[in-house]
Design an enzyme around this catalytic site. Structure first.
Site, short mmCIF file in Angstrom:
data_model
loop_
_atom_site.label_atom_id
_atom_site.label_comp_id
_atom_site.label_asym_id
_atom_site.label_seq_id
_atom_site.Cartn_x
_atom_site.Cartn_y
_atom_site.Cartn_z
N LYS A 22 41.11 31.04 30.62
CA LYS A 22 41.48 32.33 29.99
C LYS A 22 42.67 32.93 30.73
O LYS A 22 43.63 33.38 30.11
CB LYS A 22 40.30 33.31 30.07
CG LYS A 22 40.67 34.75 29.78
CD LYS A 22 39.51 35.70 29.84
CE LYS A 22 39.20 36.19 31.21
NZ LYS A 22 40.00 37.33 31.69
N ASN A 23 42.63 32.89 32.05
CA ASN A 23 43.64 33.61 32.84
C ASN A 23 44.96 32.86 32.96
O ASN A 23 45.93 33.42 33.46
CB ASN A 23 43.07 33.98 34.21
CG ASN A 23 42.01 35.06 34.08
OD1 ASN A 23 41.85 35.65 33.01
ND2 ASN A 23 41.27 35.31 35.14
N ARG A 93 43.58 44.76 29.00
CA ARG A 93 44.53 45.15 30.05
C ARG A 93 45.61 44.10 30.20
O ARG A 93 46.78 44.40 30.49
CB ARG A 93 43.72 45.30 31.32
CG ARG A 93 44.49 45.59 32.49
CD ARG A 93 43.72 45.43 33.74
NE ARG A 93 44.67 45.01 34.71
CZ ARG A 93 45.62 45.80 35.18
NH1 ARG A 93 45.68 47.04 34.75
NH2 ARG A 93 46.50 45.36 36.04
N CYS A 117 39.52 50.30 34.25
CA CYS A 117 38.44 49.57 33.58
C CYS A 117 37.24 49.63 34.50
O CYS A 117 37.28 50.25 35.56
CB CYS A 117 38.86 48.13 33.27
SG CYS A 117 38.90 47.12 34.72
N ARG A 122 43.09 49.78 38.58
CA ARG A 122 44.00 48.71 38.14
C ARG A 122 45.37 49.26 37.74
O ARG A 122 45.81 49.14 36.59
CB ARG A 122 43.34 47.91 37.02
CG ARG A 122 42.02 47.35 37.51
CD ARG A 122 41.40 46.37 36.57
NE ARG A 122 42.08 45.08 36.60
CZ ARG A 122 41.70 44.08 35.81
NH1 ARG A 122 40.71 44.24 34.98
NH2 ARG A 122 42.33 42.92 35.86
N ASP A 306 36.43 36.79 41.02
CA ASP A 306 35.80 36.60 39.70
C ASP A 306 34.51 35.79 39.77
O ASP A 306 33.86 35.61 38.74
CB ASP A 306 36.78 35.89 38.74
CG ASP A 306 37.95 36.77 38.40
OD1 ASP A 306 38.96 36.25 37.92
OD2 ASP A 306 37.88 37.99 38.67
N VAL A 328 39.15 42.58 46.86
CA VAL A 328 40.25 42.63 45.89
C VAL A 328 40.21 43.87 45.00
O VAL A 328 41.22 44.53 44.79
CB VAL A 328 40.26 41.35 45.02
CG1 VAL A 328 41.32 41.41 43.94
CG2 VAL A 328 40.46 40.11 45.91
N ARG A 398 34.62 37.84 25.77
CA ARG A 398 36.04 37.90 26.15
C ARG A 398 36.44 36.69 26.98
O ARG A 398 37.60 36.28 26.98
CB ARG A 398 36.31 39.16 26.97
CG ARG A 398 36.00 40.43 26.24
CD ARG A 398 36.42 41.62 27.02
NE ARG A 398 37.84 41.50 27.40
CZ ARG A 398 38.52 42.47 27.97
NH1 ARG A 398 37.92 43.61 28.27
NH2 ARG A 398 39.79 42.32 28.28
C1 EPZ Z 1 43.97 38.91 37.33
O1 EPZ Z 1 43.95 40.31 37.09
C2 EPZ Z 1 42.82 38.33 36.51
N1 EPZ Z 1 43.03 38.61 35.09
C3 EPZ Z 1 41.50 38.96 36.97
O2 EPZ Z 1 40.45 38.30 36.25
C4 EPZ Z 1 41.31 38.65 38.46
O3 EPZ Z 1 40.14 39.27 38.92
C5 EPZ Z 1 42.52 39.17 39.24
O4 EPZ Z 1 43.74 38.61 38.72
C6 EPZ Z 1 42.44 38.83 40.72
O5 EPZ Z 1 42.37 37.46 40.89
C7 EPZ Z 1 43.91 37.84 34.40
O6 EPZ Z 1 44.53 36.95 34.93
C8 EPZ Z 1 44.06 38.17 32.94
P1 EPZ Z 1 45.82 41.73 40.34
P2 EPZ Z 1 45.19 41.23 37.60
O7 EPZ Z 1 47.05 42.35 39.78
O8 EPZ Z 1 46.46 40.50 37.44
C9 EPZ Z 1 45.72 45.92 42.53
C10 EPZ Z 1 38.53 38.15 34.94
O9 EPZ Z 1 37.34 38.46 35.14
N2 EPZ Z 1 47.01 46.16 41.86
O10 EPZ Z 1 45.95 40.54 41.24
O11 EPZ Z 1 45.06 42.55 36.97
C11 EPZ Z 1 44.56 45.92 41.54
O12 EPZ Z 1 44.13 47.25 41.29
C12 EPZ Z 1 39.63 39.10 35.37
O13 EPZ Z 1 38.90 37.09 34.39
C13 EPZ Z 1 47.74 47.30 42.19
O14 EPZ Z 1 47.32 48.12 42.99
O15 EPZ Z 1 44.83 41.34 39.15
C14 EPZ Z 1 43.51 45.09 42.24
O16 EPZ Z 1 42.81 45.90 43.15
C15 EPZ Z 1 39.08 40.36 36.03
N3 EPZ Z 1 48.94 47.52 41.56
C16 EPZ Z 1 44.34 44.06 43.00
O17 EPZ Z 1 45.68 44.59 43.08
C17 EPZ Z 1 49.44 46.63 40.64
O18 EPZ Z 1 50.55 46.88 40.11
C18 EPZ Z 1 44.40 42.69 42.32
O19 EPZ Z 1 44.97 42.89 41.06
C19 EPZ Z 1 48.69 45.47 40.33
C20 EPZ Z 1 47.49 45.25 40.96
#
Ligand code: EPZ
Length: 419
Positions: A22-23, A93, A117, A122, A306, A328, A398
Site C-alpha cells: 500500500k505504502n 492523508r 488523524c 501529522r 506500523d 515515530v 484501507r
Molecule cells: C508513512 O506516513 C506511512 N504512510 C505510514 O503508514 C507510516 O507509519 C509512516 O510513513 C512512518 O513509517 C504511507 O506511506 C502512506 P512520516 P508519513 O512523514 O509519510 C512527523 C500505515 O499504517 N512529520 O515519516 O505520513 C509525523 O507527524 C501508515 O500504513 C512532521 O512532523 O510518515 C510523524 O510523527 C500509518 N512533519 C513522523 O514525522 C512533516 O512534515 C513520521 O511521519 C512530516 C512528518
C-alpha cells in the site's frame, strides 16, 4: 457499517500470497501525474486507499483502467483541476503526495491541509519547507496550501526528520526541477527505493535511493513506464505475527524478506522458527513456547511503527513481561484500551507500554480506531477464547487486501458481517 466476527483459539495453518505494498502503491499512483505518457502499475493492491487514489487521479485529469486482478493503466485524459479538495484529503492523508508531482508538472497546486488523524497531528511542515527550497511560493489560506513556482530549481534540502512522505514528495518534485537536488537525512524505507526505481524507469536520474542522501538530476520531461509494486512488508509481518499468536504454521509467498530484517529477527527472537527461500517466508510456532521480546519502533531499517500494535497483541499472550516503545508517532496507543477489553494487561507511561504477558484473552466487542490498531485487534481475537466482534472495520479495508479471505484460507474462524 460492517463488522468482523472471530471465534478464536484456532491455530493458523497454510499458505497465502502477500499483496503489493500500500505504502509504495500510493506515491507511485501519484507519480503518474509527472507524465502524460501511459503508466502501467502491476501488483497493485485493491484497497480503499488505492481506490481513493485512483479517484483522485481521475479528478486530476487521468483515465485509470484496471486490467486484470492487480494491474492498472493510467493515461492522460483531460486538463487537471489543480485543486485537491478537503473532502478527499481528510479521508486519505496520503493525498498530500499529489502536491509534489502537481507542483512540478503544472507549476501550481492548491491542496487542503490534511487534518490530524487517530495516530497524531501529522503536520506537513517538512514537505512545505522542502518545496520552498525548490523555489515554490507557499501560502496557507482557509485550510488550504497554495503553491506556485514558475520553474522548480534544484536545491540542497536537509530534512529535520527523515519523513517518508516528505522524502517521496520532494523526490517527485525534484525529478522535473531545473538542475540537481540533494536531499539529506532522507527516509530510507523500501517504498522510497521502489518509487525511485519507478521514476528512473520514467527517465529520472536518481542516485542514493534507500540511503539518507538522495541526489536527483531534474529532467525536462518524464515518460511512461511499466512498474511492478514491491510486496507489502507490513501486511507480511502482520500474518507472521498471526502465526505466532495462534501457535500456528504459516507460509507467505510473494514476500520480500530483505525488507523485513528487523521484524524477522524479533519474531525469531520470540521463538518462532523462520525459514526463507527466495520470496517465500515460513513461520512455525506450533509446539513452541514463545518468549517475551521488547521492541522500540524506529525509522527504517529499525522496527516499523506500523507493526507496533500487532506486536503488542502478541506480547500480551506470551508469558513474561515486555515493553513497547513508540518513537515515530505521538499518539499511537489507541489500541491499548481495546486490547485491555480483551484481557490484555497493559500499562502506559508516556511513549512506553509495559506488557504483563501470559494473559488468557477472552472475546468481546471492540472498536477499530486506525488501520494497524485494527490489525492488532484481529490478531488478539484470533487468540482469544470465545467470540470477538470487531467494529468499524472500514479502517482495515484501507490497508489489508482480502483480510478475511486470507485468514479463512489459513483456517481462522472469521467472517464479515455486513451492517
Ligand atoms: C508513512 O506516513 C506511512 N504512510 C505510514 O503508514 C507510516 O507509519 C509512516 O510513513 C512512518 O513509517 C504511507 O506511506 C502512506 P512520516 P508519513 O512523514 O509519510 C512527523 C500505515 O499504517 N512529520 O515519516 O505520513 C509525523 O507527524 C501508515 O500504513 C512532521 O512532523 O510518515 C510523524 O510523527 C500509518 N512533519 C513522523 O514525522 C512533516 O512534515 C513520521 O511521519 C512530516 C512528518
Amino acid at each position: 457499517m460492517d463488522s468482523i466476527l472471530i471465534k478464536g483459539g484456532k491455530k493458523l495453518k497454510g499458505t497465502i500470497r502477500v499483496s503489493g505494498s500500500k505504502n509504495a502503491a500510493l506515491p507511485e499512483l501519484f507519480a503518474s501525474i509527472l507524465t502524460d505518457d501511459e503508466v502501467i502499475l502491476q501488483n497493485l493492491p485493491r484497497l480503499d486507499d488505492t481506490r481513493a487514489s485512483v479517484a483522485l487521479l481521475e479528478r486530476f485529469g487521468k483515465s485509470v483502467k484496471w486490467t486484470g486482478r492487480s494491474s492498472c493503466v493510467i493515461s492522460a485524459h483531460s486538463k487537471p483541476s489543480g485543486e485537491i479538495p478537503y473532502d478527499l484529503v481528510r479521508r486519505m492523508r496520503a493525498s498530500i503526495l499529489m502536491a509534489g508531482p502537481a507542483l512540478a508538472r503544472y507549476s501550481k497546486v492548491r491542496i487542503s491541509l490534511p487534518g490530524g488523524c487517530a495516530i497524531g497531528m501529522r503536520p506537513i511542515d517538512i514537505h512545505l519547507e522542502g518545496f520552498k527550497k525548490l523555489g515554490a511560493r507557499v501560502t496557507l489560506k482557509g485550510g488550504y496550501v497554495e503553491m506556485t513556482a514558475t520553474r522548480l530549481v534544484g536545491a540542497r534540502i536537509k530534512l529535520r526528520y527523515p519523513s517518508v512522505g516528505a522524502t517521496e514528495n520532494l523526490v517527485m518534485a525534484a525529478s522535473l526541477a531545473d538542475g540537481k537536488t540533494v536531499i539529506e537525512n532522507a527516509a530510507r524505507e523500501p517504498e522510497i527505493s521502489d518509487l525511485c526505481a519507478m521514476l528512473s524507469g520514467m527517465g529520472a536520474v536518481i542516485s542514493g535511493a534507500g540511503t539518507a542522501r538522495i541526489a536527483i538530476e531534474g529532467a525536462a520531461r518524464l515518460g511512461g513506464v511499466k512498474h511492478r509494486v514491491i510486496p507489502d512488508r507490513i501486511e507480511a509481518a502482520t500474518y507472521l505475527t498471526a502465526a505466532a499468536i495462534t501457535g500456528g504454521d504459516v507460509v507467505l509467498e510473494g514476500a520480500e524478506p530483505s525488507h523485513m530484517r528487523a521484524v524477522l529477527s524479533k519474531i525469531a527472537a520470540a521463538g518462532v522458527r523462520i525459514s526463507l527461500a527466495g520470496d517465500t517466508i515460513s513461520a512455525s510456532a506450533s509446539g513452541r513456547t514463545l518468549k517475551p521480546v521488547s521492541v522500540r519502533t524506529a525509522v527504517y531499517p529499525g522496527f516499523p511503527t506500523d507493526l507496533q500494535a500487532q506486536w503488542m497483541a502478541l506480547m500480551s499472550v506470551v508469558k513474561g513481561d515486555a515493553r513497547v516503545v513508540e518513537t515515530v508517532f505521538e499518539n499511537r496507543f489507541l489500541h491499548v484500551a481495546e486490547l485491555r477489553r480483551l484481557g490484555a494487561r497493559l500499562s502506559v507511561c508516556e511513549n512506553t507500554v509495559r506488557i504483563s504477558g501470559g494473559a488468557a484473552l477472552s472475546g468481546a466487542p471492540v472498536m477499530v480506531s486506525d488501520l494497524r490498531a485494527g490489525a492488532a485487534l484481529v490478531l488478539a481475537g484470533l487468540a482469544a477464547g470465545g467470540v470477538t466482534n470487531i467494529l468499524r472495520v472500514y479502517h482495515l479495508d484501507r490497508g489489508y487486501e482480502n483480510l478475511v479471505g486470507k485468514l479463512r484460507r489459513l483456517g481462522a474462524g472469521i467472517r464479515r458481517v455486513s451492517g
